[in-house]
Design an enzyme around this catalytic site. Structure first.
Site, PDB file in Angstrom:
ATOM      1  N   ARG A  54       2.809  -8.606  12.813  1.00  0.00           N
ATOM      2  CA  ARG A  54       3.435  -8.460  14.132  1.00  0.00           C
ATOM      3  C   ARG A  54       3.331  -7.062  14.711  1.00  0.00           C
ATOM      4  O   ARG A  54       2.920  -6.881  15.851  1.00  0.00           O
ATOM      5  CB  ARG A  54       4.933  -8.813  14.074  1.00  0.00           C
ATOM      6  CG  ARG A  54       5.233 -10.233  14.434  1.00  0.00           C
ATOM      7  CD  ARG A  54       6.434 -10.678  13.677  1.00  0.00           C
ATOM      8  NE  ARG A  54       6.142 -10.556  12.263  1.00  0.00           N
ATOM      9  CZ  ARG A  54       5.545 -11.512  11.549  1.00  0.00           C
ATOM     10  NH1 ARG A  54       5.247 -12.650  12.095  1.00  0.00           N
ATOM     11  NH2 ARG A  54       5.262 -11.337  10.278  1.00  0.00           N
ATOM     12  N   THR A  55       3.752  -6.070  13.935  1.00  0.00           N
ATOM     13  CA  THR A  55       3.887  -4.747  14.547  1.00  0.00           C
ATOM     14  C   THR A  55       2.535  -4.250  15.057  1.00  0.00           C
ATOM     15  O   THR A  55       2.404  -3.822  16.200  1.00  0.00           O
ATOM     16  CB  THR A  55       4.516  -3.753  13.559  1.00  0.00           C
ATOM     17  OG1 THR A  55       5.734  -4.336  13.089  1.00  0.00           O
ATOM     18  CG2 THR A  55       4.821  -2.429  14.215  1.00  0.00           C
ATOM     19  N   LYS A  83     -10.635   8.001   0.165  1.00  0.00           N
ATOM     20  CA  LYS A  83     -11.474   9.056  -0.439  1.00  0.00           C
ATOM     21  C   LYS A  83     -10.636  10.261  -0.813  1.00  0.00           C
ATOM     22  O   LYS A  83     -11.151  11.278  -1.259  1.00  0.00           O
ATOM     23  CB  LYS A  83     -12.535   9.516   0.565  1.00  0.00           C
ATOM     24  CG  LYS A  83     -13.489   8.446   1.024  1.00  0.00           C
ATOM     25  CD  LYS A  83     -14.492   9.071   1.997  1.00  0.00           C
ATOM     26  CE  LYS A  83     -15.405   8.035   2.611  1.00  0.00           C
ATOM     27  NZ  LYS A  83     -16.187   8.607   3.722  1.00  0.00           N
ATOM     28  N   ARG A 104       2.007   3.374  10.429  1.00  0.00           N
ATOM     29  CA  ARG A 104       2.893   2.831   9.387  1.00  0.00           C
ATOM     30  C   ARG A 104       2.414   3.358   8.052  1.00  0.00           C
ATOM     31  O   ARG A 104       1.212   3.375   7.783  1.00  0.00           O
ATOM     32  CB  ARG A 104       2.835   1.303   9.405  1.00  0.00           C
ATOM     33  CG  ARG A 104       3.504   0.691   8.201  1.00  0.00           C
ATOM     34  CD  ARG A 104       3.593  -0.800   8.281  1.00  0.00           C
ATOM     35  NE  ARG A 104       4.563  -1.215   9.281  1.00  0.00           N
ATOM     36  CZ  ARG A 104       4.940  -2.483   9.458  1.00  0.00           C
ATOM     37  NH1 ARG A 104       4.414  -3.441   8.715  1.00  0.00           N
ATOM     38  NH2 ARG A 104       5.831  -2.795  10.370  1.00  0.00           N
ATOM     39  N   HIS A 132      12.289   2.024  11.391  1.00  0.00           N
ATOM     40  CA  HIS A 132      11.308   1.205  12.108  1.00  0.00           C
ATOM     41  C   HIS A 132      11.820   1.073  13.552  1.00  0.00           C
ATOM     42  O   HIS A 132      12.314   0.023  13.961  1.00  0.00           O
ATOM     43  CB  HIS A 132      11.211  -0.164  11.418  1.00  0.00           C
ATOM     44  CG  HIS A 132      10.075  -1.022  11.866  1.00  0.00           C
ATOM     45  ND1 HIS A 132       9.334  -0.781  13.004  1.00  0.00           N
ATOM     46  CD2 HIS A 132       9.560  -2.160  11.323  1.00  0.00           C
ATOM     47  CE1 HIS A 132       8.410  -1.723  13.128  1.00  0.00           C
ATOM     48  NE2 HIS A 132       8.526  -2.565  12.118  1.00  0.00           N
TER      49      HIS A 132
HETATM   50  C1  NCD Z   1       9.456  -5.650   9.004  1.00  0.00           C
HETATM   51  C2  NCD Z   1       8.933  -4.361   8.410  1.00  0.00           C
HETATM   52  O1  NCD Z   1       7.725  -4.153   8.295  1.00  0.00           O
HETATM   53  O2  NCD Z   1       9.768  -3.548   8.062  1.00  0.00           O
HETATM   54  N1  NCD Z   1       8.466  -6.395   9.654  1.00  0.00           N
HETATM   55  C3  NCD Z   1       8.151  -6.096  10.946  1.00  0.00           C
HETATM   56  O3  NCD Z   1       7.726  -5.012  11.260  1.00  0.00           O
HETATM   57  N2  NCD Z   1       8.387  -7.023  11.876  1.00  0.00           N
HETATM   58  C4  NCD Z   1      10.273  -6.446   8.074  1.00  0.00           C
HETATM   59  C5  NCD Z   1       9.698  -6.830   6.733  1.00  0.00           C
HETATM   60  O4  NCD Z   1       8.567  -6.521   6.396  1.00  0.00           O
HETATM   61  O5  NCD Z   1      10.437  -7.474   6.006  1.00  0.00           O
END
Ligand code: NCD
Length: 341
Positions: A54-55, A83, A104, A132
């Site tokens: 999703r993100t 590397k 991320r 997040h």
């Molecule tokens: C979450 C995350 O990555 O922290 N997912 C997301 O970004 N929608 C929640 C999860 O991974 O459980």
């Protein structure tokens, strides 16, 4: 003005800035066509050192729907990190190519570190078990759209409150709005970290309680925020196996809830919400996905300065071109470099 700023945790945005983002997102939802070219010529880099559906796709969809372009990688093995390149060098490099970075990383604090080396705004798309913030923007916009407000609500946070970064960011954000109450539902091993209690709940004076059974709490809730047990952050497999099915929301439990309950989940879900709940009108987790894309559109526009109307933006560029030694049209990494080491 959000233009040029980084977003590392929810506290980086004032309540007024959040409100502005939500109203921009609402305007985009009303008339997406109007915004379909506002980021033309701009480039978003998505640097994902940890898995995501999703993100990452939501950021990319948001940028594409604004007329901009995307580049990046979806796993560290597809980058020079494999590397041995340092995060600092990766960020320095990418900020020469892109106008905005969403990253991320499994390490807490990685995005903040990224801001030290980036010439362009950095958005934290998840740093380990820490924060997040764009999931929080998603959650808040969903709550505001469904409940009509973000204050005066009883919010149940259920599942892995220890490692779940979405929970930490949401708690931090919702504690700033008046009259919210938290009910924390978790096994003892997965309780919310002490720092959230001592540095967020206590200073803001919000009321919070802790329970072990979902059935005990569900009837009192306006929002139920379910979360997955974060397998990847466990030190041993046995603990994960023992705790993974601590809470499973099913139709039986939904019978105990208010008809106005709103069930959220950042997703991905594993077992914690039975598929039978999906057709319940109180299940809002797939609507939440859609809100996530729109609020990211608003955020991208704001950080790139495309939210103040284009006429103004063009005027500023013309002015800059008359005074700058380096043309205003030059890549941002060159423009900002002047005078710096
Ligand atoms: C979450 C995350 O990555 O922290 N997912 C997301 O970004 N929608 C929640 C999860 O991974 O459980």
């Amino acid at each position: 003005m959000l233009k040029g700023r980084h977003l590392i945790e929810p506290g980086n945005l004032s309540i007024e800035e959040l409100d502005n983002l939500f109203s921009l997102a609402a305007r985009i939802i009303d008339d997406p066509q109007r915004y379909s070219q506002v980021c033309r010529g701009k480039v978003l880099a998505t640097l994902f050192f940890e898995p995501s559906t999703r993100t990452r796709l939501s950021f990319e969809a948001a940028m594409l729907r604004l007329g901009g372009s995307c580049l990046g990688f979806a796993e560290p093995n597809a980058s020079s990190a494999s590397k041995g390149e340092s995060l600092a060098d990766t960020i320095r490099t990418v900020s020469c190519y892109a106008d905005l970075i969403a990253m991320r990383n499994p390490k807490e604090g990685a995005a903040l570190l990224g801001t030290r080396y980036s010439e362009v705004p950095v958005i934290n798309a998840g740093d380990g078990g820490h924060h997040h913030p764009t999931q929080t923007l998603t959650d808040l916009l969903t709550i505001k759209s469904i409940k009509g407000k973000i204050s005066g609500l009883t919010i149940g946070l259920c599942g892995d409150l220890k490692f779940g970064r979405t929970v930490h960011s949401l708690a931090k954000a919702m504690a700033r709005y008046p009259g919210n109450r938290f009910v924390m539902i978790s096994p003892p091993e997965l309780e919310i970290p002490d720092y959230i209690v001592s540095r967020v709940f206590k200073p803001s004076g919000v009321s919070y309680t802790q329970v072990r059974r979902l059935e005990e709490a569900i009837g009192d809730l306006d929002i139920l925020y379910m979360t997955r047990v974060q397998k990847e952050r466990f030190f041993n497999e046995q603990d994960y196996v023992r705790l993974k099915d601590s809470y499973i929301l099913d139709s039986q439990k939904m019978k105990l809830a208010s008809p106005d309950l709103c069930v959220l989940h950042p997703l991905p879900r594993v077992n914690e919400i039975a598929p039978e709940v999906d057709s319940d009108p109180r299940a809002a987790y797939f609507r939440q996905v859609t809100y996530g894309m729109y609020v990211r559109m608003a955020l991208i526009m704001a950080l790139l300065g495309c939210d103040t109307e284009f006429v103004e933006e063009l005027g500023l560029r013309k002015q800059a071109a008359q005074t700058a030694e380096i043309p205003a049209g030059a890549p941002v990494s060159l423009r900002r470099k002047r005078g710096s080491k």
